[in-house]
Design a protein around this motif. Structure first.
Motif, PDB file in Angstrom:
ATOM      1  N   PRO A 117      66.594 -46.664 -55.295  1.00  8.24           N
ATOM      2  CA  PRO A 117      65.174 -46.817 -54.952  1.00  8.24           C
ATOM      3  C   PRO A 117      64.211 -46.141 -55.923  1.00  8.24           C
ATOM      4  N   GLU A 118      64.535 -44.945 -56.394  1.00  8.44           N
ATOM      5  CA  GLU A 118      63.616 -44.255 -57.299  1.00  8.44           C
ATOM      6  C   GLU A 118      63.513 -44.962 -58.649  1.00  8.44           C
ATOM      7  N   ALA A 119      64.666 -45.360 -59.188  1.00  5.63           N
ATOM      8  CA  ALA A 119      64.655 -46.072 -60.466  1.00  5.63           C
ATOM      9  C   ALA A 119      63.952 -47.418 -60.329  1.00  5.63           C
ATOM     10  N   ALA A 120      64.219 -48.128 -59.236  1.00  2.00           N
ATOM     11  CA  ALA A 120      63.591 -49.431 -59.016  1.00  2.00           C
ATOM     12  C   ALA A 120      62.083 -49.288 -58.861  1.00  2.00           C
ATOM     13  N   GLY A 121      61.659 -48.237 -58.151  1.00  8.51           N
ATOM     14  CA  GLY A 121      60.234 -48.016 -57.961  1.00  8.51           C
ATOM     15  C   GLY A 121      59.497 -47.750 -59.256  1.00  8.51           C
ATOM     16  N   GLY A 122      60.160 -47.062 -60.180  1.00  9.43           N
ATOM     17  CA  GLY A 122      59.539 -46.799 -61.468  1.00  9.43           C
ATOM     18  C   GLY A 122      59.505 -48.007 -62.371  1.00  9.43           C
ATOM     19  N   GLN A 123      60.476 -48.899 -62.184  1.00 12.00           N
ATOM     20  CA  GLN A 123      60.604 -50.056 -63.069  1.00 12.00           C
ATOM     21  C   GLN A 123      59.843 -51.279 -62.570  1.00 12.00           C
ATOM     22  N   HIS A 124      59.773 -51.452 -61.247  1.00 11.38           N
ATOM     23  CA  HIS A 124      59.180 -52.660 -60.667  1.00 11.38           C
ATOM     24  C   HIS A 124      58.038 -52.271 -59.736  1.00 11.38           C
ATOM     25  N   GLN A 125      56.829 -52.437 -60.200  1.00 20.99           N
ATOM     26  CA  GLN A 125      55.662 -52.053 -59.423  1.00 20.99           C
ATOM     27  C   GLN A 125      54.811 -53.262 -59.052  1.00 20.99           C
ATOM     28  N   ARG A 126      54.126 -53.134 -57.936  1.00 22.79           N
ATOM     29  CA  ARG A 126      53.268 -54.219 -57.471  1.00 22.79           C
ATOM     30  C   ARG A 126      52.021 -54.345 -58.349  1.00 22.79           C
ATOM     31  N   ASP A 127      51.478 -55.545 -58.377  1.00 25.40           N
ATOM     32  CA  ASP A 127      50.231 -55.813 -59.081  1.00 25.40           C
ATOM     33  C   ASP A 127      49.077 -55.366 -58.181  1.00 25.40           C
ATOM     34  N   GLY A 128      48.332 -54.345 -58.632  1.00 26.56           N
ATOM     35  CA  GLY A 128      47.266 -53.790 -57.804  1.00 26.56           C
ATOM     36  C   GLY A 128      46.212 -54.805 -57.413  1.00 26.56           C
ATOM     37  N   ARG A 129      45.925 -55.737 -58.312  1.00 21.37           N
ATOM     38  CA  ARG A 129      44.915 -56.742 -58.008  1.00 21.37           C
ATOM     39  C   ARG A 129      45.406 -57.685 -56.917  1.00 21.37           C
ATOM     40  N   ARG A 130      46.680 -58.088 -56.964  1.00 17.16           N
ATOM     41  CA  ARG A 130      47.222 -58.964 -55.924  1.00 17.16           C
ATOM     42  C   ARG A 130      47.224 -58.272 -54.561  1.00 17.16           C
ATOM     43  N   VAL A 131      47.553 -56.996 -54.576  1.00 14.61           N
ATOM     44  CA  VAL A 131      47.528 -56.238 -53.325  1.00 14.61           C
ATOM     45  C   VAL A 131      46.103 -56.199 -52.774  1.00 14.61           C
ATOM     46  N   ALA A 132      45.131 -55.919 -53.651  1.00 14.20           N
ATOM     47  CA  ALA A 132      43.734 -55.804 -53.226  1.00 14.20           C
ATOM     48  C   ALA A 132      43.194 -57.123 -52.690  1.00 14.20           C
ATOM     49  N   VAL A 133      43.500 -58.225 -53.382  1.00 13.50           N
ATOM     50  CA  VAL A 133      42.979 -59.531 -52.967  1.00 13.50           C
ATOM     51  C   VAL A 133      43.579 -59.961 -51.630  1.00 13.50           C
ATOM     52  N   SER A 134      44.896 -59.867 -51.494  1.00 15.12           N
ATOM     53  CA  SER A 134      45.539 -60.283 -50.241  1.00 15.12           C
ATOM     54  C   SER A 134      45.104 -59.386 -49.086  1.00 15.12           C
ATOM     55  N   SER A 135      44.921 -58.098 -49.365  1.00 18.38           N
ATOM     56  CA  SER A 135      44.448 -57.175 -48.329  1.00 18.38           C
ATOM     57  C   SER A 135      43.032 -57.526 -47.893  1.00 18.38           C
ATOM     58  N   ARG A 136      42.217 -57.964 -48.862  1.00 17.67           N
ATOM     59  CA  ARG A 136      40.846 -58.376 -48.515  1.00 17.67           C
ATOM     60  C   ARG A 136      40.864 -59.593 -47.615  1.00 17.67           C
ATOM     61  N   TRP A 137      41.751 -60.549 -47.903  1.00 19.35           N
ATOM     62  CA  TRP A 137      41.835 -61.744 -47.065  1.00 19.35           C
ATOM     63  C   TRP A 137      42.272 -61.388 -45.651  1.00 19.35           C
TER      64      TRP A 137
END
Length: 328
Positions: free
Chosen positions: A113-133
């Motif tokens: 989990p720690e290695a994966a979290g450092g290597q594969h991160q979410r796109d902040g803009r996609r998170v923000a847009v979907s959260s707004r919807w």
């Protein structure tokens, strides 16, 4: 066997979500957000593509029933149910697109989990847009009502994302100023752009920082009447001593009678209408983000331990979400 009604709903949801994401990426959302008719020329300008290129997409969106087209005037307009359709699409967008790294690399997140979290991160803009919807009906109305009736002069939003909540508040409260704080540079850039578009940028300050930094530098909180935190405190809560420091700092910086308004989630709610999305939300946070959501009473107790005098919790329409209000 799946009924035709259910499969039809699923097909519509998938198509609507995809078309709306394309519209977002084409830069058409500001036109759609107005809820008013717009011209082909306006769509062409917004997308910065030739009319011959944008027209097929607009026709597809009309055919899908998301837009209406007046052949006489040539104007396009969102359908009557547009806001509801985009709210529904938000759940699909958040689940499958904003969290795509966690889905594509599920095995790695379970094994390392720690290695994966450092290597594969979410796109902040996609998170923000979907959260707004989702937020448009899932949690913004409750938060807006809570904050607007208090008529705050200064509002600070922690984890502000693309700034949609603050922009709405500044529109409703013309004598107020606000600070949008977010760790994502992409979300901050979107918030600044949205503030200029809404003509409230003179009253909106965007700060690209983490919530945790407020313990040592509480400047953005100074003099706030309301501090709001939307789905960001559960991240901070994973380090109890830091979370306690953030809560104490918020309380100390609030004006007399001010309050902390926290929109967040509780884990694995097992009531009809909440259980499926709550399960996904809880699992993704625990397995891929290393976040264990506090139970409802745990949230309340943490606010009390930080010195807040009165704490309330109210369910919101988004499955598993709660509105906590902690008064200084």
């Amino acid at each position: 066997m799946i009924s035709s009604d259910v499969s039809g709903i699923a097909a519509d949801l998938a198509a609507n979500a995809t078309l709306l994401e394309i519209a977002e990426n084409l830069g058409l959302s500001p036109l759609l957000d107005r809820g008013m008719p717009f011209t082909l020329a306006e769509a062409t300008t917004a997308a910065d593509v030739a009319e011959a290129r944008i027209l097929p997409f607009l026709r597809a969106t009309v055919a899908a029933g998301l837009l209406e087209h007046d052949a006489g005037t040539g104007l396009f307009a969102p359908c009557a149910e547009f806001a509801a359709r985009r709210y529904e699409a938000g759940y699909l967008s958040w689940s499958l697109n904003a969290n795509r790294p966690y889905i594509d690399h599920a095995v790695q997140f379970l094994r390392e989990p720690e290695a994966a979290g450092g290597q594969h991160q979410r796109d902040g803009r996609r998170v923000a847009v979907s959260s707004r919807w989702i937020g448009s009906r899932g949690f913004y109305p409750g938060v807006l009502s809570e904050i607007i009736h208090r008529k705050p002069r200064r509002i600070v939003d922690l984890g502000a994302g693309a700034g949609a909540l603050l922009i709405r508040l500044l529109t409703e409260l013309p004598n107020s100023t606000a600070v949008a704080l977010d760790l994502s540079s992409g979300a901050c850039a979107e918030a600044e752009h949205a503030g200029r578009r809404a003509q409230v940028d003179d009253r909106l300050t965007v700060v690209n920082r983490s919530v945790e930094t407020l313990v040592n530098d509480p400047g953005p909180l100074a003099g706030a009447d309301i501090v709001h935190a939307g789905f960001v405190m559960h991240d901070v809560a994973q380090t109890p001593e830091v979370f306690a420091g953030v809560l104490r700092t918020c309380r100390e910086q609030l004006s007399d009678g001010g309050c902390l308004v926290v929109t967040d989630a509780v884990p694995y709610v097992n009531t009809p209408g909440e259980r499926a999305f709550s399960a996904l939300f809880s699992y993704l946070h625990e397995s891929s983000m290393g976040v264990r959501l506090p139970a409802e009473e745990q949230w309340c107790e943490l606010f009390r331990q930080a010195g807040f005098s009165d704490v309330t919790s109210t369910p919101l329409p988004m499955p598993g979400s709660r509105l906590f209000v902690a008064t200084r």
